[in-house]
Design a protein around this motif. Structure first.
Motif, PDB file in Angstrom:
ATOM      1  N   ILE B  67       0.871  -1.221  -0.061  1.00 22.09           N
ATOM      2  CA  ILE B  67      -0.138  -0.102  -0.024  1.00 22.09           C
ATOM      3  C   ILE B  67       0.993   1.079  -0.004  1.00 22.09           C
ATOM      4  N   THR B  70       0.043   7.749   1.534  1.00 19.76           N
ATOM      5  CA  THR B  70      -0.833   8.641   1.203  1.00 19.76           C
ATOM      6  C   THR B  70      -0.066  10.031   0.312  1.00 19.76           C
ATOM      7  N   TYR B  80       8.106  -4.608  -0.278  1.00 20.46           N
ATOM      8  CA  TYR B  80       6.489  -4.721  -0.546  1.00 20.46           C
ATOM      9  C   TYR B  80       6.464  -6.167  -1.015  1.00 20.46           C
ATOM     10  N   PRO B  83       1.516  -7.339  -5.338  1.00 24.54           N
ATOM     11  CA  PRO B  83       0.094  -7.544  -5.333  1.00 24.54           C
ATOM     12  C   PRO B  83      -0.506  -8.141  -6.308  1.00 24.54           C
TER      13      PRO B  83
END
Lengths: 565, 145, 107, 506
Positions: B67, B70, B80, B83
């Protein structure tokens, strides 16, 4: 699309149009018009290769016109016209269409310049012609037709296999002269041999021809075998083996023609017999011999047609063509009898009739090339033909002991067709130059020498004498209500018996196994039966589980093979 | 690549072993169980095995959830997980649910029509139908000959 | 084996009219003339045997006689009753009437 | 250079054709459901098919010379984004599928009204369009996982369509259930295979996969991936002996669906196999050559004979055709196994020719079902006279099924035999011809039943309406047309084969 209009298209168009016409007379008229237009097209067709089309990357030559092709195409057109005139009364669309397709395919095959288009038309003749047999409409005819179709289609398949091999060997598909030796040429030879009625390959001929309808037999007699003669002359002229094959054809059919009771079958054997003459001619392969084969094919189409027309007319009026049931019909069918006599004189090679000026070319060629055995056999064949066809047919049907039948004379259109055909027989005999001009090679041959005329008259007269004396003495084989076996016995009687015996044995073995309660063996046999047998509907409803098992098995095999590399 | 059976190799590929065990279990149920619902269950286990294979492939040792912050300032030191396999498997799960529901719906209809959901019983009925059709057929054909 | 002999009988010698004998005599005369004709002109032969006088008369005479004998023997061997290949054989079926046009002439 | 990739700038509607190809039928399906009108269902489905056909024709014309269209979904660049990639091979398949749909749908209107309960019609056509768009999607996409998704869209709707034959025979339900189990296992195997490829390469885009596998060479993971994909797709295309779902599915599905599926579904699966064996992997890999020649080819030959034998013994026309389909798939696989341009051309041409032939035959089956309730030989005997036009079409397409010269079936078998001979595989060429003889037998049995046996005395069958006859005859005439005009199909197939083998422009 084409640089010339292929004659076969006229027949195809005719065959498409014909079933659409509502009126029977219109249809018959159209069917007569087609060979006329086709014949005119052939007459005006320029020599050389035309109408080359491309199919799946192959160049097909639809028309290769030279004198050898054109003489066969012309006689086919004439035969189509005459037999369709003879069949004027036929109202059946199937027969009319099949006749046009059949004649068209034969003409197409004669003009085919390559093996593939030859194959296409070759199979065309097979498929179109079988409808003339089935048109009789009885169960027996259906089974005969199936046998005929199977053999004819097999011939085509062999031809195709041969063509494929030939293409691979030579890189060419052109249908030209070839020499026996490779598998390809042997296959092509065999395919032609089946249609040509080589010894032991000829059983379809006498089996099927007499079964067709009254008009169908006349039509059948003209095309298939003569097409094979053309193909032999084109591909295998001068092949020495053919001389012996031809000799065999003459010898093997002679006896059958003598003792057969069905007159149309007699004529089928006699036709096969005459083919032997042509095959010998092709085997000799000189210009004279090939001219002889081609001209004898022309003459044979005509005299065989007139004889079959006459016997057909008898069948048409009396319902039988069996020698044992006929006799004395000249009283009420004088014209038919007269035309049959013309046909007989032609096949007996009487001077002034067509056989005289064509058969002698082949006999002379055999003499010139010192093939004395072949010559002697052909001479014997000529004498035998006098007995088994030229005298026997008119004797059995028209002149022999009275059967008491008093049928009407044949209908007018049949008489007209027979008369025209008979006229052609005489015309060729009287003025052979017209026919000679059409032959593949220049003809320098005089038929009407004193020696030739006298020897031929002697031959005919003495053969006739033997017939008459033997018949008078009661020694000539009698015409009885019976059939005569031929080699088709092998597949009509022996094979079914053998298979029957085998399956009975299998059944016994099966019973043994079942009674022995050998459960595992039984299970295997049962499963085998069910997987392919008629009850496989039941067996093949597989449960999902076993389907998945199969998937696992295939996956396993694939993985193993993949990893092994 | 060493094919020897050393412990680290076996432990290091534990997700594959689990995948194989689950997959085989699922396939076995499809093959062995006669109950149609159980077959669907087996199919589900089989599919789940594949989902796990994909998801475990996407896992990167020490990686965190993929993720983005922001503010979009990605710290290059953070590892990571991948995904993409998760996304793919979301689609596959949807497909699996659709298959299951369709299969169950078919079973309901089969139950209405055949009165059983045991394969043995269903095939018995089908065999009888086929035999009846076959008998009718051969009788009529032989009569005609 | 059963054979229907009734219709063969009409070919028996006693059932052939007196014309038959006369025809045979006529035919024999023609043959004699043709045989003699052989001496009246010059042959040009290819095969030596042709030069034999009356070769084209003797050859068919001999071979045809032989053929008749062979044929009689083979007929005895190969002859079968009409129903041999029955039932699915055309020999046991009459020609369908709708393909015919039987008309009797009254004489 | 013919294989140049056109730059991707989708500015006009014309540039969005690849997307529209899928979206039009895909959105027409829910539209039918929302409209909820029984009368509108068919026109919407037909309109969507026609639009698809037009689009596929435009696409085919763009790529027939060896060009490639790529379309990036949502503007995401491949290999990250999903790419639609159209070359001659899949444009050909797209055209076949949409053409068959346009021909079958008018036929389906009457046939479905007869065979499916009226209240199900809206949902039936919705499922049909989903199946249709799924098949198109499989063909058009350039993304391996996307193939799976579309495959499942088409499969799920296929199960529904097959089950809708239950109104006629309840065995349609179990047929659909069996197919569901088998199809799901196949699709899952396919996903596993793709998973392995992803593990080995880290990409899902087919072109990218091909690149990376080509550079890094084969390893165990890639090989396992290949095996799983082969078996997964093999299940879908009813590759013998994994065909067991097919006979029941085709027999009990509504006739229109049998016609549509026989002409398209297995063909699309063959295309997927082609795409993976030749684009993603390449015949340069020893493992692939070995697998094709030692696993697929023996089974393909077995299929040609075993399935044909079963077809010979069948007493139900529809089931006979189903088995014949299995045998015919053997020919296509054989063409692929030859691994030459001629062999591939044969496979692709046969894919097309067999598609139209089977469409014609199964539609004729539908016509017989409409008039006789069933297609057992004792139900349809004597129909040559009662239903002359339908039966004549059966004869024509039956000849094409055999491979008689002058029909479409001949062209593909001829090319196949040529391909086998080119490799010097004599026995194989002989076997192809020999198995065609079996086709002669089973087609002849039908023709005999139709023409040479009298109709049942209680038969009231009459010719079917024009709306069914015209589609049947379009397909039958196509059998003849493509048997004579061989250039169109052969050119397209050659160009597709060249594209797959990467020899285009050489």
């Amino acid at each position: 699309m084409f640089d010339v209009f292929p004659p076969v298209l006229v027949y195809l168009l005719g065959a498409v149009l014909l079933p659409l016409l509502p009126n029977a007379a219109l249809r018959a008229g159209l069917s007569l018009l087609v060979p006329v237009i086709g014949g005119w097209l052939i007459w005006t067709l320029p020599e050389g290769n035309h109408a080359v089309v491309s199919l799946a990357g192959l160049d097909l030559t639809l028309i290769r016109n030279d004198k050898l092709a054109s003489v066969f195409a012309l006689i086919f057109s004439l035969a189509a016209f005459l037999s369709l005139l003879y069949a004027w009364h036929v109202r059946d669309r199937v027969q009319q269409t099949a006749t046009l397709l059949y004649a068209g395919s034969a003409i197409g095959a004669v003009f085919a310049g390559d093996l593939i288009s030859l194959f296409l038309f070759w199979e065309g003749t097979a498929i179109a012609s079988v409808f003339l047999i089935w048109a009789r409409g009885t169960e027996g005819a259906y089974h005969t037709g199936l046998r005929y179709l199977l053999i004819q289609v097999t011939s085509g398949v062999i031809l195709l296999a041969g063509a494929a091999l030939y293409w691979r060997e030579t890189g060419s598909l052109a249908f030209e002269h070839m020499t026996l030796g490779s598998a390809a040429t042997w296959l092509i030879f065999l395919a032609i041999g089946i249609k040509c009625g080589f010894p032991l390959l000829n059983n379809w001929l006498a089996d099927a021809y007499p079964v067709a309808t009254v008009t169908g037999t006349v039509i059948l007699s003209a095309f298939t075998t003569k097409l094979a003669i053309y193909a032999l002359a084109r591909g295998f002229a001068g092949t020495e083996l053919l001389i012996w094959i031809g000799v065999g054809m003459v010898l093997i059919t002679v006896v059958q023609a003598m003792i057969e009771n069905d007159l149309r079958r007699v004529l089928a054997y006699s036709l096969n017999n005459q083919l032997g003459f042509m095959v010998v001619g092709i085997g000799i392969g000189t210009e004279l011999a090939l001219n002889g084969a081609a001209s004898h094919a022309v003459a044979s189409v005509l005299y065989k047609a007139v004889l079959l027309m006459a016997v057909g007319a008898v069948l048409f009026r009396t319902g039988t063509a069996k020698a044992s049931d006929l006799g004395g019909l000249y009283r009420t069918m004088p014209l038919t009898a007269l035309f049959a006599l013309v046909g007989s004189a032609s096949i007996a090679a009487m001077p002034l009739f067509s056989g005289f000026v064509t058969k002698s070319l082949i006999l002379s060629a055999a003499q010139h090339e010192h093939h004395y055995i072949a010559w002697a056999v052909l001479l014997f064949g000529s004498a035998a033909a006098v007995m088994h066809t030229a005298i026997r047919i008119p004797y059995a049907a028209f002149f022999g002991p009275d059967s008491g039948l008093r049928p009407h004379e044949a209908p007018a259109h049949m008489l007209l067709a027979m008369g025209l055909t008979a006229a052609f027989c005489v015309a060729i005999g009287v003025y052979p130059k017209a026919l000679y001009a059409l032959l593949p090679y220049a003809v320098d041959y005089k038929s009407y020498t004193t020696y030739h005329v006298v020897q031929q008259l002697q031959l005919v007269a003495f053969a006739a004498l033997v017939f008459a004396v033997m018949m008078r003495a009661g020694l000539y084989p009698k015409s009885e209500r019976s059939i005569v076996l031929d080699t088709d016995w092998v597949y009509r009687r022996l094979l079914p018996r053998v298979v029957g015996a085998l399956s009975a044995t299998m059944g016994a073995v099966w019973a043994l196994v079942a009674s022995a309660q050998e459960r595992w063996l039984r299970g295997i046999i049962l499963r085998l039966y069910r997987t392919h047998g008629p009850a496989s509907r039941i067996a093949l409803n597989w449960p999902t589980g076993s389907m998945v098992q199969w998937v696992a098995i295939v996956l396993g095999i694939t993985l193993i093979v993949t990893f092994l590399s | 690549m060493t094919a020897e059976f050393d412990l680290p190799f076996i432990l290091g590929h534990v997700n594959y072993w689990l995948f194989i065990v689950l997959m085989m279990t699922g396939l076995y149920i499809v093959v062995a169980k006669g109950n149609l619902v159980k077959k669907i269950v087996g199919l589900n286990i089989f599919q789940t095995a594949v989902f796990m294979l994909y998801i475990s492939v996407g896992k990167v040792s020490g990686g965190t959830a993929p993720i983005f912050p922001t503010d979009m300032n990605v710290d290059p030191n953070v590892v990571y997980s991948n995904p993409l396999p998760h996304v793919l498997i979301l689609t596959a799960i949807v497909v699996g649910i659709a298959t299951t529901s369709l299969g169950l719906a078919l079973i309901v209809r089969i139950r209405e029509q055949f009165g059983t959901i045991e394969e043995e019983g269903i095939y018995q009925i089908e065999r009888d139908m086929a035999a009846e059709e076959y008998r009718l057929h051969s009788e009529l054909m032989s009569e005609r000959r | 084996m059963e054979h229907d002999q009734t219709d063969a009988r009409k070919e028996a010698p006693e059932n052939q009219g007196p014309g038959a004998s006369r025809m045979i005599v006529g035919l024999a005369l023609v043959c004699a003339v043709l045989f003699l004709a052989d001496f009246a002109y010059e042959k040009h032969v290819y095969v030596p045997v042709e030069s034999m006088p009356g070769f084209y008369a003797i050859f068919p005479l001999v071979t045809c006689l032989a053929l008749v004998i062979v044929a009689r023997v083979l007929q005895a061997v190969l002859r079968r009753p009409v129903g041999y290949y029955a039932p699915k054989d055309v020999e046991t079926e009459a020609y369908p009437e709708d393909g015919l046009n039987r008309e009797r002439a009254d004489v | 250079m013919a294989t140049e990739v056109l730059p991707h700038t989708a500015m006009t509607l014309h540039d969005h054709l690849p997307m529209l190809q899928i979206l039009v039928p895909f959105f027409a399906a829910p539209l039918i459901v929302f409209l909820g009108s029984r009368r509108l269902a068919w026109p919407v489905a037909f309109a969507a098919s026609v639009i698809s056909l037009v689009i596929s024709w435009m696409l085919l014309m763009q790529v027939i010379d060896g060009g490639v269209i790529t379309y990036h979904i949502g503007g995401w660049e491949p290999p990250l984004g999903i790419e639609y990639r159209i070359d001659a091979a899949n444009a050909f398949v797209l055209f076949l599928v949409s053409a068959v749909s346009v021909v079958v749908l008018p036929f389906a209107k009457t046939s479905v009204a007869d065979e499916v309960a009226a209240r199900d019609h809206t949902l039936f056509y919705a499922a049909y369009l989903l199946c249709f768009s799924g098949l198109m999607g499989v063909a058009i996409t350039g993304d391996a996982f996307n193939v799976f998704v579309f495959l499942e869209i088409s499969s799920l709707s296929t199960y529904v369509l097959i089950a809708s034959g239950a109104a006629r025979d309840k065995r349609a339900l179990t047929a659909a259930y069996d197919y569901l189990i088998m199809g799901t296992i196949g699709a899952t195997f396919f996903v596993i295979g793709i998973g392995f490829l992803y593990m080995a390469t880290g990409t899902l885009n087919m072109a990218d996969l091909a690149d990376r596998i080509g550079t890094q060479g084969g390893n165990r993971t890639v090989e396992a991936g290949f095996a799983f994909i082969l078996v997964g797709v093999g299940l879908k295309l009813a590759f013998y002996p994994m065909h067991l779902w097919l006979p029941n599915a085709y027999t009990f599905a509504p006739s229109a669906i049998s016609a549509f599926l026989a002409a398209t579904a297995t063909k699309v699966a063959v295309y997927v196999l082609l795409r993976f064996t030749f684009t993603v992997f390449s015949p340069a890999f020893q493992f692939e050559v070995l697998t094709l020649q030692f696993v697929i080819m023996p089974f393909a030959l077995l299929a040609m004979f075993a399935a044909s034998f079963v077809a010979v013994f069948q007493s139900d026309f529809k089931r006979m055709l189903a088995y014949s389909s299995i045998a015919q798939i053997g020919y296509m696989l054989l063409g692929i196994c030859l691994l030459t341009e001629t062999g591939l051309t044969a496979a692709i041409v046969h894919l097309f020719n067999h598609g139209i032939t089977k469409a014609a035959l199964f539609m004729a089956v539908g016509a017989y079902v409409l008039r006789n309730k069933d297609t057992f030989y004792n139900d349809i005997c004597g129909m040559g006279r009662k239903m002359p036009w339908t039966s004549a079409a059966v004869v024509i397409s039956g000849l094409s099924l055999i491979g008689v010269p002058g029909t479409a079936g001949f062209v593909s078998k001829w090319v196949l035999v040529q391909g086998a001979l080119e490799k010097g595989w004599w026995p194989i060429a002989t076997l192809v011809v020999a198995s065609s003889l079996l086709a002669v037998v089973y087609v002849w049995r039908v023709i005999e039943v139709l023409y040479l046996q009298p109709a049942r005395s209680d038969s009231t069958a009459t010719e079917v309406p024009m709306s069914m006859l015209v589609p049947i005859w379009i397909a039958a005439i196509a059998c003849i047309w493509f048997g004579i005009d061989t250039d169109t199909t052969l050119t397209a197939a050659r160009s597709a084969a060249a594209g797959l083998l990467g020899t285009a422009g050489q």
